[in-house]
Design a protein around this motif. Structure first.
Motif, mmCIF file in Angstrom:
data_model
loop_
_atom_site.group_PDB
_atom_site.id
_atom_site.type_symbol
_atom_site.label_atom_id
_atom_site.label_comp_id
_atom_site.label_asym_id
_atom_site.label_seq_id
_atom_site.Cartn_x
_atom_site.Cartn_y
_atom_site.Cartn_z
ATOM 1 N N HIS A 94 -8.493 -34.086 20.909
ATOM 2 C CA HIS A 94 -8.267 -34.949 19.782
ATOM 3 C C HIS A 94 -8.947 -36.122 19.390
ATOM 4 N N PRO A 95 -9.427 -35.598 18.300
ATOM 5 C CA PRO A 95 -10.900 -36.343 17.786
ATOM 6 C C PRO A 95 -10.279 -38.174 17.959
ATOM 7 N N SER A 96 -9.365 -38.218 17.068
ATOM 8 C CA SER A 96 -8.518 -39.475 16.472
ATOM 9 C C SER A 96 -7.963 -40.548 17.367
ATOM 10 N N GLU A 97 -8.157 -40.007 19.122
ATOM 11 C CA GLU A 97 -7.191 -40.673 20.464
ATOM 12 C C GLU A 97 -8.440 -41.757 20.660
ATOM 13 N N ASN A 98 -8.182 -42.684 21.160
ATOM 14 C CA ASN A 98 -9.158 -43.559 21.608
ATOM 15 C C ASN A 98 -8.224 -44.438 23.210
ATOM 16 N N PHE A 99 -9.455 -44.231 24.460
ATOM 17 C CA PHE A 99 -8.669 -45.023 25.528
ATOM 18 C C PHE A 99 -8.220 -46.638 25.730
ATOM 19 N N LEU A 100 -7.856 -46.974 25.510
ATOM 20 C CA LEU A 100 -6.840 -48.446 25.295
ATOM 21 C C LEU A 100 -6.639 -49.034 27.198
ATOM 22 N N LEU A 101 -7.163 -49.382 27.439
ATOM 23 C CA LEU A 101 -6.630 -50.390 28.547
ATOM 24 C C LEU A 101 -6.089 -51.472 27.916
ATOM 25 N N THR A 102 -5.224 -51.019 28.413
ATOM 26 C CA THR A 102 -3.688 -52.370 28.051
ATOM 27 C C THR A 102 -3.247 -53.229 29.096
ATOM 28 N N GLN A 103 -3.630 -53.599 30.186
ATOM 29 C CA GLN A 103 -3.393 -54.611 31.271
ATOM 30 C C GLN A 103 -3.975 -54.024 31.990
ATOM 31 N N LEU B 175 -3.786 -47.576 31.740
ATOM 32 C CA LEU B 175 -4.305 -46.701 30.248
ATOM 33 C C LEU B 175 -3.291 -46.484 29.524
ATOM 34 N N SER B 176 -3.708 -47.189 28.221
ATOM 35 C CA SER B 176 -2.921 -46.032 26.995
ATOM 36 C C SER B 176 -3.900 -44.370 26.683
ATOM 37 N N TYR C 131 -0.671 -44.663 31.327
ATOM 38 C CA TYR C 131 -1.365 -44.558 33.092
ATOM 39 C C TYR C 131 -1.256 -45.253 33.871
ATOM 40 N N ALA C 132 -1.018 -45.289 34.950
ATOM 41 C CA ALA C 132 -1.350 -47.002 36.303
ATOM 42 C C ALA C 132 -2.782 -46.027 37.005
ATOM 43 N N THR C 133 -3.177 -46.834 36.352
ATOM 44 C CA THR C 133 -5.285 -45.945 37.252
ATOM 45 C C THR C 133 -6.054 -47.341 38.093
ATOM 46 N N THR C 134 -6.320 -46.231 39.307
ATOM 47 C CA THR C 134 -7.044 -47.412 39.741
ATOM 48 C C THR C 134 -8.248 -47.030 40.096
ATOM 49 N N TYR C 135 -8.948 -47.986 40.045
ATOM 50 C CA TYR C 135 -10.754 -46.922 40.252
ATOM 51 C C TYR C 135 -10.959 -47.878 41.486
ATOM 52 N N LEU D 158 0.904 -40.906 35.253
ATOM 53 C CA LEU D 158 1.285 -40.697 34.528
ATOM 54 C C LEU D 158 2.999 -42.059 34.100
ATOM 55 N N GLN D 159 2.744 -42.649 33.395
ATOM 56 C CA GLN D 159 4.044 -44.175 33.477
ATOM 57 C C GLN D 159 4.802 -43.908 32.700
ATOM 58 N N GLU D 160 4.379 -43.242 31.389
ATOM 59 C CA GLU D 160 5.122 -43.312 30.284
ATOM 60 C C GLU D 160 4.878 -42.609 29.456
ATOM 61 N N GLN D 161 5.778 -41.696 28.278
ATOM 62 C CA GLN D 161 5.119 -40.577 27.206
ATOM 63 C C GLN D 161 5.742 -41.869 25.857
ATOM 64 N N HIS D 162 5.188 -41.998 25.111
ATOM 65 C CA HIS D 162 5.901 -43.002 23.672
ATOM 66 C C HIS D 162 6.368 -42.346 22.729
#
Length: 113
Positions: free
Chosen positions: A59-68, A83-84, A90-94, A109-113
């Protein structure tokens, strides 16, 4: 500590998006583990480098985005975030080591767009 946890997660995301997988040791513990929907994706920093390199190729044009950012659990050294990536949220726990590096990542995974 929450600011430093947030900064570490932001730096981790920046390193991945910049395709600097050789710099992951700045933010990840050597024995870092990532699971996604209860499936282990990688178990150490070398596997993490391979995983993110393959993601960039796929996925060369995709980036990870922290949305909240969510709540931090200081007692358990955890920070949650949404994380999008690649049209998925994705609901993510670090979970952090005593040194403040990321030791465990759990994404669901929370939802797909």
């Amino acid at each position: 500590m929450s600011d430093s946890y947030k900064k570490t997660v932001e730096q981790f995301t920046e390193i991945i998006n910049a395709r600097h997988v050789n710099h992951l040791d700045k933010v990840l513990e050597e024995n870092v583990e990532k699971s996604e929907n209860s499936k282990v994706i990688y178990k150490n920093i070398e596997e993490a480098r391979e995983y993110y390199s393959m993601e960039h190729e796929a996925h060369p044009s995709e980036n990870f985005l922290l949305t909240q950012f969510g709540e931090e659990d200081q007692d358990n050294h955890r920070l949650t975030a949404i994380l999008s990536y690649n049209k998925h949220d994705y609901a993510t726990t670090y979970t952090f080591s005593p040194l403040g590096k990321i030791q465990k990542i759990n994404s669901i995974l929370q939802e797909q767009h």
